[in-house]
Motif scaffolding. Structure first.
Motif, PDB file in Angstrom:
ATOM      1  N   GLU A 487      -0.165  -0.699   0.135  1.00 23.77           N
ATOM      2  CA  GLU A 487      -0.230   0.655  -0.422  1.00 23.77           C
ATOM      3  C   GLU A 487      -0.430   0.614  -1.940  1.00 23.77           C
ATOM      4  O   GLU A 487      -1.179   1.423  -2.500  1.00 23.77           O
ATOM      5  N   LYS A 490      -3.994  -0.168  -2.684  1.00 27.21           N
ATOM      6  CA  LYS A 490      -4.872   0.980  -2.424  1.00 27.21           C
ATOM      7  C   LYS A 490      -4.791   2.013  -3.552  1.00 27.21           C
ATOM      8  O   LYS A 490      -5.816   2.586  -3.959  1.00 27.21           O
ATOM      9  N   THR A 491      -3.582   2.243  -4.066  1.00 23.18           N
ATOM     10  CA  THR A 491      -3.441   3.187  -5.181  1.00 23.18           C
ATOM     11  C   THR A 491      -4.151   2.670  -6.421  1.00 23.18           C
ATOM     12  O   THR A 491      -4.872   3.410  -7.107  1.00 23.18           O
ATOM     13  N   ASN A 495      -7.433   4.382  -8.491  1.00 22.41           N
ATOM     14  CA  ASN A 495      -7.436   4.697  -9.926  1.00 22.41           C
ATOM     15  C   ASN A 495      -8.526   3.930 -10.671  1.00 22.41           C
ATOM     16  O   ASN A 495      -9.250   4.488 -11.500  1.00 22.41           O
TER      17      ASN A 495
END
Length: 840
Positions: A487, A490-491, A495
């Motif tokens: 996760e 992925k963040t 960005n």
């Protein structure tokens, strides 16, 4: 070369000083104890002197160059003393008494002869092939210049008793020492002058002048620099300017056609431009010595060097500190950096005591001539750490490993200009030296391909592989990461991609430069790119994101990701997860220079790329620079990125814990990382608080051993103002710049050189490293002066086009034809005129 060897056989003190300027002097053993022997002395042992080994050793230990000994002494000494320190003294009638053992145990022979017979001496010299031949005549007849030339012509050196030499003009009974010295010298110049190199007493060139027989004589006799001006006659150096010279030595070169004067230069310097040397300013140790002598005489109050001269305890402490840091240095550049610091403080001590570099060299020479040697063991207070039982190294080093982790401090206000450049240096090796080291690796991969790659990976990464490349689709088990890690990746991906998509150049630029002439520029992706993701001491999926996302956004057709494998041959799943996310077309299991070479040239299994990106250690950086310069590789690189670095500017508003954490975030990358704190008018209490935080936080880190080494090489620079701090930062050009300042955002406009800037207390460098959106592949080692960090445009190239109408060519064509004619390029002009003719 030695023209003649004076033999000090009677009390002639007035001659001694002049003779010492032009070469070695031999002293009778019976007279040596009553005289202070000059440098490069010989001792001649009389035939009737009983052999005493301790006496011979004492002479050599006290600086005597050579012993000239009778046969009885030679037989005792040849197995105890090096042959280059012994000359055998023989009567010409006793040549047959010399055994091969004795002949091979000495470096030369002094022949005593009733009269000098050149043919006889030439014949005897064949018996002593390879040895120096000296000749001493028992004749009372005064030597002549022609006799000296004759002996030198057959390879022999005359030994002239001082009783036959004089400072006065030559006569029937005595030879002037300058006439003797100048006997062999010849000039090939129409004016008869001799080219003369003038050097410092340590051999650094000051300039080129000319000498005459008359000027050399005066220099020998007076000990002052006297030369021959080609326009004005005798030139007594400094007679009008005050920049006089004291002669240290005068030597003739091997061809006997030029001279070298070594001098102590006084006044402004040797050159008429008031410089030390005609060849430009001095550098290195001579420049440092000159600066320190000047500072010793008139250092400004408050200067650091003045403090050192006035505070012996401070100077003592700095010498011990720098000696310790030199002992801890490991890499070549670090050793040079720390040695330079030690030289500075040690030479400051020497200058304060009236000791110069020449005195140090003289002492070194004397020590080198010693026959007896000390054991070389350290004194008890220094050898204590080494005396602990070898079975318990952890216990022995515990005090060192648990000591405070501290940076070195400098106050910019009292740091002399010549020392400030040292604060900008990085502890890395020169790229040229590293390129010489990586070239064999690169050449091996280039010539042997996969076979070399597999061998080098086994050698350097300790991983035995059967194949070098993994192609998609990647096996699911190789990309298995924890849910939280996935996760987070992925963040960060979202960005970084958002920021880099905004950078992409997708529009075509069109400009009509004149009626009918339209110029355009449009972007195209670089087709094949190689992304180097370091491994080693850390797993870096973040680097895979920073390189893979802009390549993906730019539309690169092939994305080859290279990273060192783990010992079991696998790639870390986090890196593989990102490789899949960014659409990598291949993953190369290799690191270091071998991976760079495979990307640059391609192998049987590794696709060749057009441009290589990514940070790495010095081996990776050097390999990137090497292949970039090879036209056969046809590959470019992003930048010469090296070890990580951060510069933090902090004022009174800074949180000490935040500052320490930011410094340590880069220090943990590797032992060659460098961190710099620029403290803006901080008092000692605030600085102590930051240093305490660095120590406490560092000891809590798992990579504390790495941090300890990198922090010990790092610095605190104290400044008086924000402007001064930013000026230092712009000169340093850091990879990462963090501003812990009041109204930090207002200072960004003054930043000229930095890879990436982190503004304010809540913008840690870590955010830029991972997930804020900016790229963390940034220029290091000062390259932020001319390079940008990696961005989307790094993966694109720009193509220009122009479209010209008929009317446009009518307006532009004559201009082009005129310029082509100006450059003499007729075909260029014709390409325009043939069209204009058609239009007309």
């Amino acid at each position: 070369m030695s023209v003649f060897l004076p033999l000090f056989d009677e009390q002639e003190d007035a001659l001694l000083e002049s003779l010492a300027r032009i070469g070695p002097i031999a002293f009778l053993a019976s007279r040596s104890s009553s005289l202070p022997l000059p440098a490069h002395s010989f001792i001649l042992v009389e035939h009737d002197r009983p052999f005493v080994l301790d006496e011979a050793v004492s002479w050599l230990d006290n600086g005597v160059d050579k012993l000239i000994v009778p046969l009885s002494w030679a037989k005792e000494l040849i197995e105890l003393i090096s042959s280059d320190r012994l000359l055998l003294m023989l009567d010409v009638a006793n040549i047959s008494a010399v055994s091969d053992k004795v002949r091979n145990g000495v470096s030369g022979v002094l022949l005593k002869t009733p009269a000098i017979d050149l043919d006889l001496i030439a014949s005897i010299s064949k018996f002593f092939t390879g040895s120096a031949i000296h000749v001493l005549s028992n004749s009372s007849v005064s030597p002549t210049s022609s006799l000296i030339r004759g002996l030198l012509g057959i390879g022999a050196t005359p030994v002239l008793p001082v009783s036959q030499l004089t400072l006065s003009p030559s006569s029937a009974s005595k030879l002037n020492i300058a006439d003797a010295f100048l006997a062999p010298i010849v000039s090939d110049r129409p004016d008869g002058l001799f080219p003369t190199v003038v050097s410092t007493e340590t051999g650094h060139s000051l300039g080129l002048v000319y000498s005459s027989t008359e000027s050399v004589k005066e220099s020998i006799l007076t000990g002052k620099g006297v030369y021959q001006s080609r326009k004005h006659g005798l030139w007594r150096k400094g007679e009008t300017s005050g920049a006089t010279q004291d002669i240290v030595s005068i030597r003739i070169d091997c061809d006997s056609d030029s001279l070298e004067f070594r001098v102590v230069q006084h006044g402004a310097g040797f050159c008429h431009l008031n410089r030390a040397s005609c060849f430009g300013e001095m550098s290195g140790l001579p420049a440092l010595e000159s600066t320190l002598r000047s500072r010793f005489q008139s250092a400004p109050e408050g200067s650091y060097t003045k403090r050192l001269f006035n505070d012996p305890e401070l100077l003592r402490a700095k010498i011990m500190e720098e000696a310790d840091e030199l002992c801890r240095a490991e890499q070549k550049a670090d050793v040079a950096f720390e040695a330079a610091d030690l030289f500075y403080f040690a030479l400051t001590k020497c200058i304060a005591a009236g000791v110069g570099i020449s005195d140090i060299e003289t002492s070194l020479d004397r020590k080198a001539r010693r026959v007896t040697r000390r054991t070389g063991n350290a004194k008890p207070e220094w050898s204590q750490k080494q005396s602990a039982p070898p079975s318990s190294p952890k216990t022995r080093d515990a005090t060192v490993e648990d000591g405070p982790i501290r940076m070195r401090s400098y106050d910019l206000a009292v740091t002399p200009p010549e020392e400030r450049n040292g604060l900008l240096r990085r502890p890395v090796l020169k790229s040229e030296e590293m390129m010489n080291k990586v070239k064999p690796i690169v050449d091996d991969v280039r010539s042997r391909g996969d076979a070399a790659l597999l061998e080098l990976t086994a050698k350097f990464d300790k991983a035995k592989l059967t194949s070098t490349v993994v192609f998609p689709p990647f096996a699911a088990e190789t990309m298995a990461v924890e849910r939280e890690v996935g996760e987070a990746i992925k963040t960060a991906y979202a960005n970084i991609k958002k920021f880099h998509e905004a950078q992409a150049d997708g529009a075509t630029l069109r400009v009509e430069t004149m009626p009918g002439v339209v110029c355009s520029r449009f972007a195209r992706p670089i087709a094949r790119v190689g992304l180097y993701v370091p491994g080693g001491t850390a797993i870096l999926p973040s680097t895979a994101l920073m390189l893979g996302i802009p390549a993906q956004v730019a539309g690169c057709r092939e994305i080859v990701l290279a990273t060192p494998p783990r010992p079991d041959g696998s790639i870390s799943p986090e890196v593989m997860y990102v490789a899949n996310l960014v659409g990598a077309s291949a993953v190369l299991k290799a690191g270091g220079a071998q991976a760079v070479a495979a990307l640059a040239y391609g192998t049987e299994s590794v696709p060749k790329v057009d441009k290589i990106f990514g940070p790495g250690n010095q081996w990776v950086t050097a390999a990137k620079m090497l292949v970039q310069n090879d036209t056969d590789a046809l590959v470019s690189i992003d930048m010469p990125a090296g070890p990580s670095e951060v510069l933090v500017i902090a004022d009174y508003t800074a949180n000490p814990g935040f500052v320490a954490a930011d410094l340590l975030s880069q220090a943990e990358h590797g032992v060659d990382s460098q961190v710099v704190l620029v403290a803006v008018d901080l008092d000692e209490a605030k600085l102590a608080e930051i240093e305490k935080e660095v120590d406490v936080q560092a000891h809590a880190l798992s990579r504390v051993d790495i941090v300890r080494k990198s922090v010990s090489k790092s610095i605190i620079v104290k400044t008086r103002s924000v402007q001064e701090a930013i000026a230092f930062s712009n000169n340093y050009a850091p990879e990462h710049l963090i501003l812990h300042l009041e109204n930090a955002s207002e200072q960004v406009k003054y930043i000229d050189n930095a890879g990436s800037v982190f503004v304010g207390p809540y913008s840690p460098e870590s955010c830029g490293d991972y997930a804020s959106g900016t790229n963390h592949t940034l220029p290091t080692n000062g390259y932020a002066r001319q390079f940008s960090g990696v961005n989307t445009l790094s993966f694109q190239k720009h193509i220009t086009s122009q479209e010209i109408t008929q009317s446009g060519l009518r307006g532009l064509g004559p201009v082009v034809a005129t310029l082509a004619d100006c450059e003499g390029l007729e075909a260029h002009a014709n390409a325009v005129r043939i069209r204009l003719k058609e239009l007309n």
